[in-house]
Enzyme design. Structure first.
Site, PDB file in Angstrom:
ATOM      1  N   LYS A 189     -13.438 -17.243   2.395  1.00  0.00           N
ATOM      2  CA  LYS A 189     -13.453 -15.781   2.426  1.00  0.00           C
ATOM      3  C   LYS A 189     -14.490 -15.257   3.422  1.00  0.00           C
ATOM      4  O   LYS A 189     -15.316 -16.012   3.935  1.00  0.00           O
ATOM      5  CB  LYS A 189     -13.724 -15.251   1.023  1.00  0.00           C
ATOM      6  CG  LYS A 189     -12.603 -15.581   0.031  1.00  0.00           C
ATOM      7  CD  LYS A 189     -12.954 -15.051  -1.345  1.00  0.00           C
ATOM      8  CE  LYS A 189     -11.853 -15.298  -2.346  1.00  0.00           C
ATOM      9  NZ  LYS A 189     -12.202 -14.762  -3.676  1.00  0.00           N
ATOM     10  N   TYR A 229      -2.627 -10.846  -3.722  1.00  0.00           N
ATOM     11  CA  TYR A 229      -3.306 -10.448  -4.954  1.00  0.00           C
ATOM     12  C   TYR A 229      -2.477  -9.473  -5.788  1.00  0.00           C
ATOM     13  O   TYR A 229      -3.029  -8.725  -6.592  1.00  0.00           O
ATOM     14  CB  TYR A 229      -4.676  -9.838  -4.620  1.00  0.00           C
ATOM     15  CG  TYR A 229      -5.637 -10.840  -4.022  1.00  0.00           C
ATOM     16  CD1 TYR A 229      -6.120 -11.905  -4.776  1.00  0.00           C
ATOM     17  CD2 TYR A 229      -6.058 -10.731  -2.704  1.00  0.00           C
ATOM     18  CE1 TYR A 229      -7.005 -12.831  -4.236  1.00  0.00           C
ATOM     19  CE2 TYR A 229      -6.939 -11.651  -2.159  1.00  0.00           C
ATOM     20  CZ  TYR A 229      -7.404 -12.695  -2.925  1.00  0.00           C
ATOM     21  OH  TYR A 229      -8.278 -13.612  -2.390  1.00  0.00           O
ATOM     22  N   PHE A 235     -10.815  -3.752 -10.247  1.00  0.00           N
ATOM     23  CA  PHE A 235     -11.431  -4.395  -9.080  1.00  0.00           C
ATOM     24  C   PHE A 235     -10.473  -4.555  -7.900  1.00  0.00           C
ATOM     25  O   PHE A 235     -10.880  -5.011  -6.828  1.00  0.00           O
ATOM     26  CB  PHE A 235     -11.993  -5.771  -9.467  1.00  0.00           C
ATOM     27  CG  PHE A 235     -10.954  -6.732  -9.999  1.00  0.00           C
ATOM     28  CD1 PHE A 235     -10.189  -7.500  -9.148  1.00  0.00           C
ATOM     29  CD2 PHE A 235     -10.754  -6.840 -11.370  1.00  0.00           C
ATOM     30  CE1 PHE A 235      -9.228  -8.382  -9.637  1.00  0.00           C
ATOM     31  CE2 PHE A 235      -9.801  -7.726 -11.867  1.00  0.00           C
ATOM     32  CZ  PHE A 235      -9.035  -8.493 -11.000  1.00  0.00           C
ATOM     33  N   ARG A 294      -9.515 -26.953  -6.753  1.00  0.00           N
ATOM     34  CA  ARG A 294     -10.069 -26.032  -7.758  1.00  0.00           C
ATOM     35  C   ARG A 294     -11.351 -26.606  -8.382  1.00  0.00           C
ATOM     36  O   ARG A 294     -12.299 -25.869  -8.651  1.00  0.00           O
ATOM     37  CB  ARG A 294      -9.017 -25.679  -8.797  1.00  0.00           C
ATOM     38  CG  ARG A 294      -7.903 -24.856  -8.125  1.00  0.00           C
ATOM     39  CD  ARG A 294      -6.968 -24.192  -9.058  1.00  0.00           C
ATOM     40  NE  ARG A 294      -7.573 -23.196  -9.905  1.00  0.00           N
ATOM     41  CZ  ARG A 294      -7.876 -21.948  -9.550  1.00  0.00           C
ATOM     42  NH1 ARG A 294      -7.654 -21.532  -8.307  1.00  0.00           N
ATOM     43  NH2 ARG A 294      -8.374 -21.101 -10.416  1.00  0.00           N
ATOM     44  N   THR A 315     -14.934 -19.240 -10.998  1.00  0.00           N
ATOM     45  CA  THR A 315     -14.725 -18.032 -10.194  1.00  0.00           C
ATOM     46  C   THR A 315     -16.016 -17.242 -10.005  1.00  0.00           C
ATOM     47  O   THR A 315     -16.314 -16.780  -8.909  1.00  0.00           O
ATOM     48  CB  THR A 315     -13.652 -17.133 -10.847  1.00  0.00           C
ATOM     49  OG1 THR A 315     -12.444 -17.892 -10.969  1.00  0.00           O
ATOM     50  CG2 THR A 315     -13.387 -15.904 -10.015  1.00  0.00           C
ATOM     51  N   ARG A 333     -18.713 -22.786  -4.967  1.00  0.00           N
ATOM     52  CA  ARG A 333     -19.235 -21.497  -5.438  1.00  0.00           C
ATOM     53  C   ARG A 333     -20.626 -21.647  -6.048  1.00  0.00           C
ATOM     54  O   ARG A 333     -21.455 -20.740  -5.928  1.00  0.00           O
ATOM     55  CB  ARG A 333     -18.260 -20.877  -6.427  1.00  0.00           C
ATOM     56  CG  ARG A 333     -16.984 -20.398  -5.765  1.00  0.00           C
ATOM     57  CD  ARG A 333     -16.025 -19.816  -6.773  1.00  0.00           C
ATOM     58  NE  ARG A 333     -14.835 -19.264  -6.141  1.00  0.00           N
ATOM     59  CZ  ARG A 333     -13.623 -19.362  -6.664  1.00  0.00           C
ATOM     60  NH1 ARG A 333     -13.437 -19.990  -7.822  1.00  0.00           N
ATOM     61  NH2 ARG A 333     -12.590 -18.831  -6.047  1.00  0.00           N
ATOM     62  N   ASN A 355     -17.141 -14.472  -3.607  1.00  0.00           N
ATOM     63  CA  ASN A 355     -17.323 -15.812  -4.162  1.00  0.00           C
ATOM     64  C   ASN A 355     -16.854 -16.942  -3.241  1.00  0.00           C
ATOM     65  O   ASN A 355     -16.426 -17.987  -3.685  1.00  0.00           O
ATOM     66  CB  ASN A 355     -16.699 -15.912  -5.547  1.00  0.00           C
ATOM     67  CG  ASN A 355     -15.202 -15.718  -5.526  1.00  0.00           C
ATOM     68  OD1 ASN A 355     -14.592 -15.519  -4.479  1.00  0.00           O
ATOM     69  ND2 ASN A 355     -14.590 -15.783  -6.689  1.00  0.00           N
ATOM     70  N   HIS A 385     -11.088 -19.038  -1.899  1.00  0.00           N
ATOM     71  CA  HIS A 385      -9.890 -18.842  -2.724  1.00  0.00           C
ATOM     72  C   HIS A 385      -9.098 -20.135  -2.684  1.00  0.00           C
ATOM     73  O   HIS A 385      -9.033 -20.800  -1.648  1.00  0.00           O
ATOM     74  CB  HIS A 385      -9.036 -17.704  -2.149  1.00  0.00           C
ATOM     75  CG  HIS A 385      -7.650 -17.673  -2.722  1.00  0.00           C
ATOM     76  ND1 HIS A 385      -7.360 -17.039  -3.900  1.00  0.00           N
ATOM     77  CD2 HIS A 385      -6.493 -18.231  -2.288  1.00  0.00           C
ATOM     78  CE1 HIS A 385      -6.069 -17.195  -4.163  1.00  0.00           C
ATOM     79  NE2 HIS A 385      -5.518 -17.907  -3.203  1.00  0.00           N
ATOM     80  N   GLU A 399       1.689 -18.658  -1.372  1.00  0.00           N
ATOM     81  CA  GLU A 399       0.572 -18.236  -0.544  1.00  0.00           C
ATOM     82  C   GLU A 399       0.658 -18.804   0.870  1.00  0.00           C
ATOM     83  O   GLU A 399       0.325 -18.110   1.832  1.00  0.00           O
ATOM     84  CB  GLU A 399      -0.750 -18.610  -1.223  1.00  0.00           C
ATOM     85  CG  GLU A 399      -0.972 -17.810  -2.495  1.00  0.00           C
ATOM     86  CD  GLU A 399      -2.173 -18.229  -3.302  1.00  0.00           C
ATOM     87  OE1 GLU A 399      -2.765 -19.300  -3.020  1.00  0.00           O
ATOM     88  OE2 GLU A 399      -2.542 -17.476  -4.216  1.00  0.00           O
TER      89      GLU A 399
END
Length: 134
Positions: free
Chosen positions: A11, A51, A59, A87, A93, A104, A114, A117, A128
């Protein structure tokens, strides 16, 4: 386990703070391959498509603004159990809950920024990848 492809994205805060190489190294050290990689800006259309399950949540607008605020690194990553492996490498998260040694946990500062993704399933990864590498 089988060989899978997953989608992951460093990100804007991860790019801005210079963590690209360290994150890619973690994937490669875990036995994953980088099949596609691109530094790019996320369009608002891509962000909203990615998203869409969060639309209407408090948010959501901030998430769209954030993910389109600067360049990201989009990646297709593959390997044995790639979805679960990525993951696990990412961590929780919320960076405050992420274990040290996870992406993270080591690089995340706040929930809203964070660092990374990652797809949560093979089906999500396919969707995606289509959004970001059409």
């Amino acid at each position: 386990m089988s060989v899978e492809q997953t989608y992951t994205m460093i990100k804007p805060d991860g790019v801005r703070n210079g963590h690209i190489g360290q994150i890619i190294t973690r994937f490669e050290n875990a036995g994953l391959s980088i099949d596609r990689l691109e530094l790019a800006d996320v369009t608002e259309e891509q962000a909203r498509a990615n998203y869409k399950e969060h639309e209407g949540k408090p948010f959501y607008d901030g998430l769209i603004t954030y993910i389109t605020s600067g360049p990201v690194v989009k990646m297709v990553v593959s390997g044995e159990g790639a979805v679960a492996k990525v993951r696990t490498l990412m961590g929780a998260t919320n960076p405050a809950d992420a274990a040290p040694g996870t992406i993270r946990g080591d690089f995340g500062l706040i929930m809203d920024e964070n660092v990374i993704h990652g797809s949560d399933s093979v089906a999500s990864a396919e969707r995606e990848i289509g959004i970001f590498f059409n």
